[in-house]
Write an enzyme that holds these catalytic residues in place. Sequence first.
Site, short mmCIF file in Angstrom:
data_model
loop_
_atom_site.label_atom_id
_atom_site.label_comp_id
_atom_site.label_asym_id
_atom_site.label_seq_id
_atom_site.Cartn_x
_atom_site.Cartn_y
_atom_site.Cartn_z
N GLU A 151 0.85 -1.19 0.00
CA GLU A 151 0.00 0.00 0.00
C GLU A 151 0.88 1.24 0.00
O GLU A 151 2.03 1.20 0.44
CB GLU A 151 -0.97 -0.01 1.19
CG GLU A 151 -0.34 0.06 2.56
CD GLU A 151 -0.04 1.45 3.07
OE1 GLU A 151 -0.49 2.43 2.45
OE2 GLU A 151 0.69 1.57 4.07
N ARG A 187 -5.58 0.24 4.39
CA ARG A 187 -5.24 0.44 2.97
C ARG A 187 -4.71 -0.83 2.32
O ARG A 187 -4.64 -0.92 1.10
CB ARG A 187 -4.17 1.54 2.83
CG ARG A 187 -4.65 2.94 3.10
CD ARG A 187 -3.59 3.98 2.73
NE ARG A 187 -2.37 3.88 3.50
CZ ARG A 187 -2.13 4.49 4.66
NH1 ARG A 187 -3.05 5.26 5.21
NH2 ARG A 187 -0.97 4.33 5.27
N SER A 224 9.48 5.41 4.02
CA SER A 224 8.71 6.60 4.35
C SER A 224 9.57 7.82 4.07
O SER A 224 10.63 7.99 4.67
CB SER A 224 8.32 6.53 5.83
OG SER A 224 7.60 7.66 6.20
N HIS A 304 8.09 8.17 18.12
CA HIS A 304 7.26 8.47 16.96
C HIS A 304 6.14 9.45 17.29
O HIS A 304 5.76 10.26 16.45
CB HIS A 304 6.67 7.22 16.29
CG HIS A 304 6.09 7.55 14.94
ND1 HIS A 304 4.77 7.88 14.77
CD2 HIS A 304 6.66 7.67 13.72
CE1 HIS A 304 4.56 8.16 13.48
NE2 HIS A 304 5.68 8.04 12.83
N PHE A 314 3.93 21.61 12.55
CA PHE A 314 4.50 22.13 11.31
C PHE A 314 3.40 22.44 10.29
O PHE A 314 3.37 23.51 9.68
CB PHE A 314 5.49 21.11 10.74
CG PHE A 314 5.98 21.42 9.35
CD1 PHE A 314 7.03 22.29 9.15
CD2 PHE A 314 5.38 20.83 8.24
CE1 PHE A 314 7.49 22.59 7.87
CE2 PHE A 314 5.83 21.12 6.96
CZ PHE A 314 6.89 22.00 6.79
N HIS A 327 4.93 7.30 1.47
CA HIS A 327 4.91 6.15 2.37
C HIS A 327 4.55 4.92 1.56
O HIS A 327 3.60 4.93 0.79
CB HIS A 327 3.85 6.48 3.46
CG HIS A 327 3.21 5.33 4.17
ND1 HIS A 327 3.25 5.20 5.53
CD2 HIS A 327 2.47 4.30 3.72
CE1 HIS A 327 2.56 4.12 5.87
NE2 HIS A 327 2.09 3.56 4.80
#
Lengths: 362, 362
Positions: A151, A187, A224, A304, A314, A327
């Site tokens: 995915e 996904r 990623s 994380h 941000f 990703h």
Amino acid sequence: MAPGPGGLEPAMESSIPAHLTVKRTRTKRVGENYTPPYPSYSVRFAEGVSNLVCAFLGVQSKQPLSREAKAASDGMWELCARDDGPISREHAVHTDEQGFDNQVIIAYWDDAEAYGRWFQEHRDALIGAGLEPAGHGRWIEAFAPEARGFETLYSSNTFPEGAARVATGAYSGEIQEHGYWGSMRDRLPIAQTEALEPAGDPFIPDNSGIVRVEPHHNLAVIRSGQDWSLCEDSELASYFGDVEPQLKAGMDFLTTEGASIGCYANRYMTSSDGDGTVLEQSFGLSFWHSLEDMERWAESHPTHVAIFMAAMKFLQANAGAKLRLSHEVAVVSRDQQYYEYNNCHSTTGILGAGRALRVGHA
Amino acid sequence: MAPGPGGLEPAMESSIPAHLTVKRTRTKRVGENYTPPYPSYSVRFAEGVSNLVCAFLGVQSKQPLSREAKAASDGMWELCARDDGPISREHAVHTDEQGFDNQVIIAYWDDAEAYGRWFQEHRDALIGAGLEPAGHGRWIEAFAPEARGFETLYSSNTFPEGAARVATGAYSGEIQEHGYWGSMRDRLPIAQTEALEPAGDPFIPDNSGIVRVEPHHNLAVIRSGQDWSLCEDSELASYFGDVEPQLKAGMDFLTTEGASIGCYANRYMTSSDGDGTVLEQSFGLSFWHSLEDMERWAESHPTHVAIFMAAMKFLQANAGAKLRLSHEVAVVSRDQQYYEYNNCHSTTGILGAGRALRVGHA
């Protein structure tokens, strides 16, 4: 109530393409009416693509990368141009936790049979079999997920990074399955019906000469990435001041302590050209005992969660941010993986997975 | 591999009691081998308990709470001692977003029929029907989830807070379903087979005299508490220095801006005695459009992620922390809820839910 300013919800589709949609026996984490807070996209592969192949072809030496290692990487690059070679090839570099420089070619195929023919033809040359012992190391890490075991998620539909270079079907429309923990699993087409629990442990032989690591079933891999090439100065300052230090800390944790949470190996790499000159793009590549271990780290581990917090701040502070995120996740069966190392230090990639064998993990 | 130092995994059980376990048609988020990172417990109600009832009986006046309002609360407290009254009753206080002081009785029953008889008998006296217009407000917020629509989570199995006071079956052993986002849903017996999607919108009449809010199906309620009465000084300093400010900010967000994310109402209350003297215990009580909206806030909203980060750091820094945490969640059908207000200001509790009617939400 009114469904939205335009009278209709914006068109929203599933990350799972129609031809891979089956009747779910496993439920999604969100309801049919869930609307994600911002747009994201997946890439679409041609319907005939049954497996993708992603191969990482690396060389390494003590820093700085030796001429001999560079020449070996150039040779690998040339081999990629041969018959049945990859559709897409990129360069990246990283200095690893033992202070070795690695130069890597990332190559993608959308035809596992073409890859198989190519690899059979060139395996010896790639890994350096039959050559005199060298002053550099060579390594191959390749995986060939089924299309339903793969995915993708992109923040922009104009960002041909990684697997997107192979997707002849280009990008999906805005997808529903993102913006919540568990969306990665939602996904994955194969997770419509499978729990994807891991089975077995990797077998890592002694590291001498050319060694192959035997992996286990339902190992998970993530690439990623982030690309700041389009960012304005203020956005760059915010990214490198606030976000990247957290990302770096999280990557360092996975690289050096990931074993404690089911991460076999992690590399935080910078995209580069063939001369090793870096581009404005980086990515993490990590190998995990299971998709579930990856989920737990992403949603719960302080390192994380700190990245997630920094990224949220941000995006709030930089309206219309031009940072582009990508990703790719694969969950692979035992025979869809290949890991081979020649003259590499003992923690190179998944060769260091012995660190990750946890008590109680099986 | 070895399963643990003792040769066996510690006994682990499901939060869902055996008599409420059915064949899942909806999957849990974690695999059978998932082991949570620290112990937690649920409470066990007697098998014969089909519904619980939790009633919040409040009075309010402009700060400070008037003698008249206090007397009204004392009257409610006395009514709780009558036949068919609650098994457990507690006091709490809070100053709301309009600067009103509220004193609240929290009462629990494990027998909805007893509650029904009691409420029918005393409703007029509780809400002040037939009394002259007063200088204070009175309100009732009550919900009666099925046992299968209710779940609890406690950090300690010696913490008789809230619903635990009603649980004749005392505490479970260590449960599996916690320590990950989505575990709340996985602990709810009804979510074994139901998606718990909300249906409808609350109907809030004009606020004059005694008004009843008509709720909707699958509204979700959470009571989430913390008790610092056993904490050492250093732990207290860390809790009030680092954790509580984030908790307060999150509670304030839900109270004043929760409408934007599906939170109809929130109160951040402090437990108290009958004189309004506060105890070393606080809790948040909030009402949500859906369990899914609550999930999204908890796992993704900056205000709750900040709480989560602060709590993780606190637990890392305070080994053997004596802060005790509790959590109760109910998902209720339309007829399992009762909200009535007399002479209260316009944003009291779910009376303010009109703020939460979002475009596109239905």
